[in-house]
Design a protein around this motif. Structure first.
Motif, PDB file in Angstrom:
ATOM      1  N   ASN A 311      50.055  40.044  55.035  1.00 20.72           N
ATOM      2  CA  ASN A 311      49.465  39.236  53.967  1.00 20.72           C
ATOM      3  C   ASN A 311      48.504  38.182  54.511  1.00 20.72           C
ATOM      4  OD1 ASN A 311      50.742  39.772  51.099  1.00 20.72           O
ATOM      5  ND2 ASN A 311      52.386  40.055  52.595  1.00 20.72           N
ATOM      6  N   TYR A 312      48.854  37.588  55.641  1.00 19.64           N
ATOM      7  CA  TYR A 312      48.021  36.523  56.223  1.00 19.64           C
ATOM      8  C   TYR A 312      46.637  37.059  56.575  1.00 19.64           C
ATOM      9  CZ  TYR A 312      46.991  32.412  59.152  1.00 19.64           C
ATOM     10  OH  TYR A 312      46.437  31.275  59.697  1.00 19.64           O
ATOM     11  N   PHE A 313      46.588  38.220  57.185  1.00 14.00           N
ATOM     12  CA  PHE A 313      45.293  38.725  57.633  1.00 14.00           C
ATOM     13  C   PHE A 313      44.545  39.514  56.558  1.00 14.00           C
ATOM     14  CE2 PHE A 313      47.035  37.396  61.630  1.00 14.00           C
ATOM     15  CZ  PHE A 313      45.932  36.758  62.186  1.00 14.00           C
ATOM     16  N   LEU A 314      45.214  39.755  55.433  1.00 12.03           N
ATOM     17  CA  LEU A 314      44.467  40.259  54.282  1.00 12.03           C
ATOM     18  C   LEU A 314      43.527  39.178  53.759  1.00 12.03           C
ATOM     19  CD1 LEU A 314      47.110  42.349  52.296  1.00 12.03           C
ATOM     20  CD2 LEU A 314      45.003  43.189  53.359  1.00 12.03           C
ATOM     21  N   LEU A 315      43.802  37.927  54.109  1.00  7.83           N
ATOM     22  CA  LEU A 315      42.931  36.824  53.711  1.00  7.83           C
ATOM     23  C   LEU A 315      41.549  36.920  54.356  1.00  7.83           C
ATOM     24  CD1 LEU A 315      45.425  33.802  53.901  1.00  7.83           C
ATOM     25  CD2 LEU A 315      44.697  35.057  51.871  1.00  7.83           C
ATOM     26  N   THR A 316      41.431  37.707  55.422  1.00  4.76           N
ATOM     27  CA  THR A 316      40.130  37.880  56.076  1.00  4.76           C
ATOM     28  C   THR A 316      39.347  39.051  55.490  1.00  4.76           C
ATOM     29  OG1 THR A 316      40.922  39.391  57.810  1.00  4.76           O
ATOM     30  CG2 THR A 316      41.151  37.024  58.224  1.00  4.76           C
ATOM     31  N   GLU A 319      36.777  42.217  50.623  1.00  3.22           N
ATOM     32  CA  GLU A 319      36.836  43.239  49.580  1.00  3.22           C
ATOM     33  C   GLU A 319      38.166  43.187  48.835  1.00  3.22           C
ATOM     34  OE1 GLU A 319      34.349  45.180  48.498  1.00  3.22           O
ATOM     35  OE2 GLU A 319      33.158  43.947  49.893  1.00  3.22           O
ATOM     36  N   VAL A 320      39.255  43.008  49.574  1.00  7.99           N
ATOM     37  CA  VAL A 320      40.578  42.922  48.946  1.00  7.99           C
ATOM     38  C   VAL A 320      40.655  41.711  48.034  1.00  7.99           C
ATOM     39  CG1 VAL A 320      43.042  42.555  49.377  1.00  7.99           C
ATOM     40  CG2 VAL A 320      41.766  44.194  50.764  1.00  7.99           C
ATOM     41  N   LEU A 321      40.127  40.581  48.492  1.00  3.57           N
ATOM     42  CA  LEU A 321      40.241  39.340  47.735  1.00  3.57           C
ATOM     43  C   LEU A 321      39.371  39.317  46.480  1.00  3.57           C
ATOM     44  CD1 LEU A 321      40.445  36.669  50.598  1.00  3.57           C
ATOM     45  CD2 LEU A 321      42.289  37.757  49.334  1.00  3.57           C
ATOM     46  N   LYS A 322      38.460  40.270  46.353  1.00  6.54           N
ATOM     47  CA  LYS A 322      37.655  40.362  45.124  1.00  6.54           C
ATOM     48  C   LYS A 322      38.507  40.805  43.939  1.00  6.54           C
ATOM     49  CE  LYS A 322      33.177  41.359  47.280  1.00  6.54           C
ATOM     50  NZ  LYS A 322      32.130  42.403  47.494  1.00  6.54           N
ATOM     51  N   ASP A 323      39.599  41.485  44.219  1.00  8.92           N
ATOM     52  CA  ASP A 323      40.520  41.942  43.179  1.00  8.92           C
ATOM     53  C   ASP A 323      41.443  40.774  42.818  1.00  8.92           C
ATOM     54  OD1 ASP A 323      42.701  42.987  41.748  1.00  8.92           O
ATOM     55  OD2 ASP A 323      42.599  44.908  42.788  1.00  8.92           O
ATOM     56  N   GLU A 324      41.239  40.194  41.628  1.00 11.44           N
ATOM     57  CA  GLU A 324      41.978  39.004  41.224  1.00 11.44           C
ATOM     58  C   GLU A 324      43.486  39.224  41.241  1.00 11.44           C
ATOM     59  OE1 GLU A 324      42.887  35.154  39.925  1.00 11.44           O
ATOM     60  OE2 GLU A 324      41.039  35.994  40.771  1.00 11.44           O
ATOM     61  N   THR A 325      43.939  40.374  40.743  1.00  8.26           N
ATOM     62  CA  THR A 325      45.380  40.667  40.717  1.00  8.26           C
ATOM     63  C   THR A 325      45.948  40.756  42.127  1.00  8.26           C
ATOM     64  OG1 THR A 325      45.139  41.881  38.643  1.00  8.26           O
ATOM     65  CG2 THR A 325      47.135  42.290  39.933  1.00  8.26           C
ATOM     66  N   ARG A 326      45.234  41.434  43.000  1.00 11.60           N
ATOM     67  CA  ARG A 326      45.679  41.586  44.393  1.00 11.60           C
ATOM     68  C   ARG A 326      45.677  40.242  45.102  1.00 11.60           C
ATOM     69  NH1 ARG A 326      48.433  42.890  47.997  1.00 11.60           N
ATOM     70  NH2 ARG A 326      47.977  44.344  49.697  1.00 11.60           N
ATOM     71  N   GLU A 329      48.624  38.215  44.162  1.00 13.25           N
ATOM     72  CA  GLU A 329      49.813  38.767  44.795  1.00 13.25           C
ATOM     73  C   GLU A 329      49.929  38.288  46.240  1.00 13.25           C
ATOM     74  OE1 GLU A 329      51.602  43.114  46.172  1.00 13.25           O
ATOM     75  OE2 GLU A 329      49.874  43.033  44.827  1.00 13.25           O
ATOM     76  N   ILE A 330      48.810  38.307  46.963  1.00 14.24           N
ATOM     77  CA  ILE A 330      48.807  37.847  48.359  1.00 14.24           C
ATOM     78  C   ILE A 330      49.136  36.364  48.432  1.00 14.24           C
ATOM     79  CG2 ILE A 330      47.364  37.485  50.401  1.00 14.24           C
ATOM     80  CD1 ILE A 330      45.768  40.004  49.443  1.00 14.24           C
ATOM     81  N   TYR A 331      48.510  35.561  47.557  1.00 16.35           N
ATOM     82  CA  TYR A 331      48.774  34.123  47.538  1.00 16.35           C
ATOM     83  C   TYR A 331      50.246  33.845  47.237  1.00 16.35           C
ATOM     84  CZ  TYR A 331      43.776  32.881  47.548  1.00 16.35           C
ATOM     85  OH  TYR A 331      42.468  32.696  47.886  1.00 16.35           O
ATOM     86  N   THR A 332      50.827  34.646  46.357  1.00 13.96           N
ATOM     87  CA  THR A 332      52.244  34.463  46.022  1.00 13.96           C
ATOM     88  C   THR A 332      53.128  34.834  47.209  1.00 13.96           C
ATOM     89  OG1 THR A 332      51.805  34.936  43.685  1.00 13.96           O
ATOM     90  CG2 THR A 332      54.094  35.120  44.432  1.00 13.96           C
ATOM     91  N   ASN A 333      52.808  35.942  47.871  1.00 13.41           N
ATOM     92  CA  ASN A 333      53.582  36.364  49.039  1.00 13.41           C
ATOM     93  C   ASN A 333      53.550  35.314  50.149  1.00 13.41           C
ATOM     94  OD1 ASN A 333      54.220  38.789  47.816  1.00 13.41           O
ATOM     95  ND2 ASN A 333      52.567  39.933  48.793  1.00 13.41           N
TER      96      ASN A 333
END
Length: 444
Positions: A311-316, A319-326, A329-333
């Motif tokens: 989850n931490y490195f999904l922050l980099t 493209e993933v972060l453009k999806d508001e729902t995703r 979810e990452i911020y919550t995790n």
């Protein structure tokens, strides 16, 4: 520097030193506001300088976890007023050292012999002294050795010191008590590990071997037969601490070489080993004119859980972060937003975090990055200052961020700080991350 002939080890004695310092700080505030009544233009610079000196004098004589907290705070340049940062930075390798009799007593208690019987030569005057231990130079087998000696009472005072230093941290940093409560178990655990020199010796040998393939890094050889639960003996590494090194006016090529080595070192640990040398302050590195850097002190190692890592490195990943729902979810995790947050709070904090993430992860999203770009760091510090002064942030009753983020964030802030001081230009492409054999492996 004047040596210490004793260190307060009892809880009552150590607490009384903190109380006395608290009274001094209170007096400093009273003097400041009295001056301000007479002269409204009076700034807080003198107040900060006086408080920093009084607090550091106490912490440097108490040693241990209290001084370690000051060392940690000194690395966060955007968090503290400059007077605190400058003074607390002395804890990295310039704290008052122990006197000779205390050093000899440590050898007798843990190795059964004085240093004169264990080494061919042993310099009784410490070469440098930090928060938990100090280093002496010795010679044996025709080799120059560094002997790290832990201060008396450090391990036994961790828990009580943290309880005492907590109010200082709250006042200096301006952080709500609820925020600190969430992370104190993590800090306590890591500080207790740092007082376990047998664990540090084992980790030092292990991580040094695993990272030996990375270019321009130099690690000492460690000697278990001359080590104990309060002493570690290793090769003496030649080189200069960051401040001394920069005074030698190294070339850009040399700065870049050292910066690249440090970047590759940390990326390999985080992405391949899933554990990291989480104490990247300048006192733990020795830089050389040939572009190499010596690395030591593996007392603070943060093991990174797989779920947090993902989850931490999904922050980099933009493209993933453009999806508001995703993204939510990452911020919550990562506990940056909470299930109990109202929609208004989610939108507000998500917006704050996203801008900060965009700034902090920029080096990960490009092929090369110039850490000498002062405007980049100025923008980060300005934004951090802006966030810390927001009413919604100051009045938040929820600590935001996983406990695991504490030392991982600290690691990257410390690395960024060193690379900034070096003004290093670094290849930051994630394709440089190597697997255990040293062959390239792109992160997914």
């Amino acid at each position: 520097m004047k040596e210490q002939s004793n260190i307060p080890t009892g809880k009552v004695e150590r607490a009384s030193r903190f109380v006395a310092t608290g009274l001094k700080v209170g007096t400093n505030y009273l003097k400041h506001y009295t001056k301000k009544l007479i002269d409204p233009s009076t700034s807080k610079e003198e107040l900060h300088a006086n408080n920093a000196e009084d607090i550091y004098d106490t912490l440097s004589n108490l040693k241990g976890s209290a001084l370690k907290v000051a060392q940690m705070l000194s690395m966060d340049k955007g968090m503290l007023p400059k007077a605190y940062t400058d003074r607390f930075a002395m804890s990295q390798y310039s704290a008052p050292p122990l006197s000779g009799p205390l050093v000899v007593n440590t050898f007798l208690k843990t190795l059964g012999k004085p240093p004169a019987q264990l080494y061919d030569t042993f310099e009784m005057q410490a070469s440098n002294a930090a928060s938990i231990g100090q280093v002496h130079k010795a010679v044996k087998w025709g080799k120059e050795l560094a002997v790290k000696i832990q201060y008396p009472g450090v391990a036994n005072s961790v828990r009580s010191d943290l309880r005492i230093v907590k109010p200082f941290a709250i006042r200096i940093v301006g952080m709500n008590e609820v925020d600190l409560d969430k992370y104190f178990d993590e800090i306590e655990g890591k500080l207790l590990e740092e007082t376990d020199y047998k664990l540090e010796l084992r980790r030092s040998m292990e991580v040094s071997a695993q990272c030996a393939h990375i270019p321009n890094l130099v690690f000492p050889v460690y000697y278990p037969e001359l080590s104990s639960d309060r002493i570690i003996t290793m090769d003496w590494l030649k080189g200069f601490h960051l401040k001394e090194f920069l005074q030698r006016n190294p070339s850009q090529q040399v700065r870049d070489s050292i910066g690249q080595a440090l970047w590759d070192f940390y990326q390999f640990q985080v992405h391949v080993l899933r554990k990291v040398h989480a104490d990247p302050h300048p006192g733990n590195f020795l830089m050389r004119d040939d572009g190499t850097v010596g690395v030591f002190d593996f007392g603070c190692i943060k093991e990174i859980p797989e779920d947090f890592y993902v989850n931490y490195f999904l922050l980099t990943n933009k493209e993933v972060l453009k999806d508001e729902t995703r993204r939510r979810e990452i911020y919550t995790n990562l506990e940056m937003i909470h299930p109990t947050d109202a929609e208004k709070e989610i939108v507000f904090f998500s917006g704050l975090f996203q801008k900060m993430i965009d700034m902090l992860t920029l080096p990960f999203t490009v092929e090369t990055f110039d850490f000498g770009d002062e405007s980049y760091f100025s923008a980060i510090y300005d934004y951090m200052d802006y966030i810390s002064n927001l009413k919604e942030v100051r009045e938040s009753k929820v600590a935001r961020g996983s406990r695991h983020s504490l030392y991982v964030n600290r690691t990257y802030f410390g690395l960024y700080s060193i690379l900034s001081d070096l003004k290093a230009r670094v290849i930051t492409s994630q394709a440089r991350v190597s697997d255990r054999s040293g062959s390239p492996e792109r992160l997914r």
